[in-house]
Design an enzyme around this catalytic site. Sequence first.
Site, PDB file in Angstrom:
ATOM      1  N   ASP A  72      -2.490  -2.017   9.986  1.00 53.87           N
ATOM      2  CA  ASP A  72      -2.611  -1.997   8.521  1.00 53.87           C
ATOM      3  C   ASP A  72      -3.150  -3.311   7.956  1.00 53.87           C
ATOM      4  O   ASP A  72      -3.403  -3.408   6.749  1.00 53.87           O
ATOM      5  CB  ASP A  72      -1.235  -1.744   7.880  1.00 53.87           C
ATOM      6  CG  ASP A  72      -0.737  -0.326   8.106  1.00 53.87           C
ATOM      7  OD1 ASP A  72      -1.554   0.561   8.450  1.00 53.87           O
ATOM      8  OD2 ASP A  72       0.479  -0.106   7.945  1.00 53.87           O
ATOM      9  N   LYS A 112       0.849  -1.212   0.000  1.00 55.58           N
ATOM     10  CA  LYS A 112       0.000   0.000   0.000  1.00 55.58           C
ATOM     11  C   LYS A 112       0.874   1.247   0.000  1.00 55.58           C
ATOM     12  O   LYS A 112       2.023   1.227   0.460  1.00 55.58           O
ATOM     13  CB  LYS A 112      -0.932   0.033   1.217  1.00 55.58           C
ATOM     14  CG  LYS A 112      -0.257  -0.058   2.601  1.00 55.58           C
ATOM     15  CD  LYS A 112       0.264   1.242   3.175  1.00 55.58           C
ATOM     16  CE  LYS A 112       0.931   1.075   4.526  1.00 55.58           C
ATOM     17  NZ  LYS A 112       1.719   2.239   4.941  1.00 55.58           N
TER      18      LYS A 112
HETATM   19  O1  C5P Z   1      -0.385  -1.603  14.621  1.00 53.96           O
HETATM   20  P1  C5P Z   1       1.054  -1.844  14.332  1.00 53.96           P
HETATM   21  O2  C5P Z   1       1.579  -3.067  15.031  1.00 53.96           O
HETATM   22  O3  C5P Z   1       1.384  -1.843  12.889  1.00 53.96           O
HETATM   23  O4  C5P Z   1       1.817  -0.617  14.954  1.00 53.96           O
HETATM   24  C1  C5P Z   1       3.211  -0.606  15.124  1.00 53.96           C
HETATM   25  C2  C5P Z   1       3.588   0.588  15.982  1.00 53.96           C
HETATM   26  O5  C5P Z   1       3.359   1.813  15.264  1.00 53.96           O
HETATM   27  C3  C5P Z   1       2.777   0.732  17.255  1.00 53.96           C
HETATM   28  O6  C5P Z   1       3.333  -0.023  18.287  1.00 53.96           O
HETATM   29  C4  C5P Z   1       2.868   2.219  17.522  1.00 53.96           C
HETATM   30  O7  C5P Z   1       4.131   2.539  18.087  1.00 53.96           O
HETATM   31  C5  C5P Z   1       2.867   2.823  16.124  1.00 53.96           C
HETATM   32  N1  C5P Z   1       1.511   3.200  15.676  1.00 53.96           N
HETATM   33  C6  C5P Z   1       0.886   4.311  16.230  1.00 53.96           C
HETATM   34  N2  C5P Z   1      -0.366   4.670  15.819  1.00 53.96           N
HETATM   35  C7  C5P Z   1      -0.992   3.971  14.857  1.00 53.96           C
HETATM   36  C8  C5P Z   1      -0.379   2.847  14.263  1.00 53.96           C
HETATM   37  C9  C5P Z   1       0.876   2.491  14.699  1.00 53.96           C
HETATM   38  O8  C5P Z   1       1.450   4.985  17.104  1.00 53.96           O
HETATM   39  N3  C5P Z   1      -2.203   4.344  14.454  1.00 53.96           N
END
Ligand code: C5P
Length: 300
Positions: free
Chosen positions: A139, A12
């Site tokens: 995502d 993406k």
């Molecule tokens: O959800 P995901 O595991 O991909 O997120 C990885 C990291 O990215 C989270 O631990 C956080 O630090 C950051 N993040 C965030 N806000 C979001 C998505 C991700 O702060 N909406």
Amino acid sequence: MSPSITVRVPAKVNIHLAVHAARPDGFHDLSNVFLAVGLYDEVTASLSDSLRVSCSGPEAQHTPLGCDNLAHRAAARLAAHHDIKPAVHLHLSKHIPVAGGMAGGSADAAGALLACDTLWETSTSSADLLALCAQLGSDVPFSMAGGAALGTGRGDRLAPLEVNGTFRWVLAVADAGLSTPAVYQEFDRLDDGPRTADPAIPRALLDALRGGDAAALADSLRNDLQAAALSLNPMLGATLLAGTEAGALEGLVCGSGPTTAFLAADSASAMSIAGALLKSGTCRTVHVVEGPVAGATVIG
Ligand code: C5P
């Protein structure tokens, strides 16, 4: 039961990433417009005595294969959901850059969920599959859904967006990856005060998507994480300059980076931007892609 199932899942780009205040759980609320583009990982699930992951392909080198691998976690979670043994060998054919800001890990998680659900004949409902996706990462629901969508909350609550036509992009892959949490931390560090948490997506962006108008889309691109990614990897500034000097309508960092994406007016322009970027020596490799494309799809 088939001996193996292969699922193809796209990368993406984020064409509008507005980052709002950090929440008590550490995540940030987003207004995140995703576009799925034609750079794919493939996940092949085969029956096996135990859960294991292997990997091949141009981006295999940096892929973790143990319990940290999102595809591994996805298979374990789907098996737990159905109270069955996670008896599967997952093979990843990796083309999406690792830690590149293009949801490569999320693509593998979505692919593993769909491949295992098909292999194990567990017939998980779409709603349950999307809920499992959201548990695995912000995502992952979009990797499953594909197309174009607005993601709110952590980016996991999706509303599909209408797109007519196809947009052409050149992706420039950086030498080293960036950690998503580190980029969000840098975003918080650079943040200079309360931001207006307006979740609305600009009408001009929605009109550009509906009208298939690349020039108008170029004027509407936004990524609030770009300054943080550039702060952690200043070389990206040179890549952005090389792509825009080569004729891109606009360039921006993909999500948390460090991959950069350049919107091209047409296919010929995309090819010449790709050539110029490679020649510039400011990136490891380039891909010419189109989007939107379908999300996770069983192909064999
Ligand atoms: O959800 P995901 O595991 O991909 O997120 C990885 C990291 O990215 C989270 O631990 C956080 O630090 C950051 N993040 C965030 N806000 C979001 C998505 C991700 O702060 N909406």
